[in-house]
Design an enzyme around this catalytic site. Structure first.
Site, short mmCIF file in Angstrom:
data_model
loop_
_atom_site.label_atom_id
_atom_site.label_comp_id
_atom_site.label_asym_id
_atom_site.label_seq_id
_atom_site.Cartn_x
_atom_site.Cartn_y
_atom_site.Cartn_z
N LEU A 165 -54.74 77.37 10.40
CA LEU A 165 -54.35 75.99 10.14
C LEU A 165 -53.07 75.65 10.90
O LEU A 165 -52.11 76.43 10.89
CB LEU A 165 -54.12 75.78 8.64
CG LEU A 165 -53.37 74.51 8.21
CD1 LEU A 165 -54.18 73.26 8.56
CD2 LEU A 165 -53.05 74.55 6.72
N SER A 166 -53.03 74.50 11.55
CA SER A 166 -51.82 73.95 12.15
C SER A 166 -51.23 74.93 13.17
O SER A 166 -51.87 75.23 14.18
CB SER A 166 -50.83 73.58 11.05
OG SER A 166 -49.77 72.80 11.55
N ALA A 167 -50.02 75.45 12.95
CA ALA A 167 -49.48 76.44 13.87
C ALA A 167 -50.37 77.68 13.91
O ALA A 167 -50.53 78.33 14.95
CB ALA A 167 -48.06 76.82 13.48
N GLY A 170 -53.02 76.81 16.26
CA GLY A 170 -52.57 76.96 17.63
C GLY A 170 -52.63 78.41 18.08
O GLY A 170 -53.06 78.71 19.20
N HIS A 303 -52.91 65.66 7.59
CA HIS A 303 -52.74 67.01 8.12
C HIS A 303 -53.05 68.06 7.07
O HIS A 303 -52.50 68.02 5.96
CB HIS A 303 -51.31 67.19 8.63
CG HIS A 303 -51.11 68.44 9.42
ND1 HIS A 303 -51.79 68.70 10.59
CD2 HIS A 303 -50.31 69.51 9.21
CE1 HIS A 303 -51.42 69.87 11.06
NE2 HIS A 303 -50.52 70.38 10.25
#
Length: 429
Positions: A165-167, A170, A303
């Site tokens: 998730l999110s970072a 990435g 988000h």
């Protein structure tokens, strides 16, 4: 990294020293098994356990493992990366993944960012080459965790998956690009495209939806992450909320562009269907029918990662900060990967057929096969005014798919195809 390394070493003559070490360890483990010597005790306690001796750990990450009781030899492995301000325990508790580890019989690793490395927000570093490149920093630490699981838990090296998730998303995208020989599949939840940044994770365009790369450029970032690789790439699911203001919804398109490019498939979905929670699923298949990439746009979600608390098979997780009640993304990701019972979309999906409910089984799925597509050709300004697109950072994006239509002005003309009510893709009828 595999317990049987000969195939990997044959095709990768520049294999890293850590891989060679894993070969030796795997051979020793095999001999020990043949001689009746016990392997290290497996927890199999259905709880999250910290593991401290998994390798040199250049990224200073924590490793937490989850092995369902009675885990079979040769089981799959799923690596799950938390988002900023979260922890391994938090992601384990709320994301819904352990439910399916128990149900479908796979092991899990939950890496954790260190307070020493990221003391304020606990973000994985997906934007610094010394941390997010193959054999470097945090990426190498996560790879060593996988090697540990192969050597000590007996997981199947051909069934390694990663999600985040999110970072964490990435870093997931980077890991899939860095180690395409390691992963069978991945899931990028509300995150930037692979290798978007080389200057850290802050003050970049990599979450704003304003990076003007072409499809080929997004693909090149993936290919260049492991430039010697010539094999099959992992199959990738991409999740995004349409109302996300932390990671712009256009990032779904950027992720899709890169992974469809390396797979050699077009950017027009082979099939589309509407799932529960206002979720639109697009599947992109190869000419041979392999479902290579899937996108899931969750209407109205900000988000976070999509969960759907409940006891039904396709329900999971618990709500909280960044855990939003729309749809159990873990379940549908597993179906796409082929780890969930009853999946058909994951193995083969007709490149020309419209997906049916069997592709992602759910009583609430509503296939869009009866919808008659409509096309609208106009300049980008008028497309936004008509409610078929939206603008962000000077660019225009199609409603639903979030595909980049170019600059927001009167001079750029785009044809949008409405494939289901309120869902538009760039194309012609």
């Amino acid at each position: 990294m595999q317990s049987v390394q000969s195939t990997l070493l044959a095709r990768r003559p520049l294999a890293r020293a850590s891989t060679a070490i894993a070969v030796v360890l795997a051979v020793i483990a095999a001999l020990a098994l043949a001689l009746g010597v016990d392997r290290p005790a497996r927890a199999n306690s259905s709880t999250l356990n910290q593991i401290t001796d998994f390798g040199s750990n250049p990224g200073s990450l924590g490793m937490y493992g989850y092995e369902p009781a009675g885990l079979a030899q040769g089981a799959p492995l799923v690596v799950a990366l938390h988002g900023c301000t979260q922890s391994a325990s938090d992601y384990y508790t709320n994301s819904g993944w352990p439910k399916y580890a128990d149900l479908y019989g796979f092991a899990m690793i939950f890496p954790q960012q260190s307070s020493l490395t990221s003391p304020i927000d606990y973000c994985f570093d997906w934007g610094t080459p010394s941390d997010d490149s193959r054999s470097e920093g945090e990426a190498e630490s996560i790879y060593q965790m996988i090697q540990y699981a192969e050597s000590n838990w007996g997981v199947n090296p051909k069934q390694i998956y990663i999600t985040g998730l999110s970072a964490g998303a990435g870093m997931t995208a980077d890991m899939l690009a860095d180690y395409p020989d390691v992963f069978a599949g991945g899931s990028i939840d509300s995150g930037p495209a692979a290798q978007c940044s080389t200057s850290g994770i802050y003050d970049t365009n990599c979450t704003s939806g304003t990076t003007s790369n072409t499809v080929a450029q997004w693909g090149a970032l993936i290919k260049n992450s492991d430039s010697g690789y010539s094999g099959t790439y992992p199959r990738v699911a991409i999740w995004q909320g349409s109302a996300d203001t932390t990671v712009n919804p256009a990032e779904l398109t950027y992720n899709m562009d890169g992974w469809t490019n390396v797979w050699g498939v077009g950017q027009t979905p082979s099939s589309t269907q509407t799932l529960t929670g206002g979720t639109t699923e697009n599947i992109y298949t190869t000419s041979s029918g392999t479902a290579a990439v899937a996108t899931f746009m969750v209407s109205g979600m900000t988000h976070g990662v999509a969960v759907n608390p409940g006891s039904a098979t396709n329900q999971c997780g618990s709500t909280g900060t960044y855990y939003q009640n729309y749809i159990c993304s873990s379940y549908y990701t597993l179906q796409f990967w082929g780890l969930g019972s009853g999946s058909t979309a994951s193995a083969t999906a007709s490149a020309s057929a419209t997906a049916t409910a069997s592709a992602s089984p759910t009583a609430s799925a509503s296939p869009t096969s009866t919808y008659t597509p409509q096309c609208f050709t106009d300049n980008n300004y008028n497309q936004v005014a008509a409610g078929r697109a939206y603008t962000s950072g000077g660019y225009t994006y199609a409603d639903g798919s979030a595909q980049n239509m170019g600059l927001y002005n009167l001079y750029v003309t785009t044809t949008l195809k409405e494939t289901s009510s309120g869902y538009y893709v760039i194309g012609t009828c």
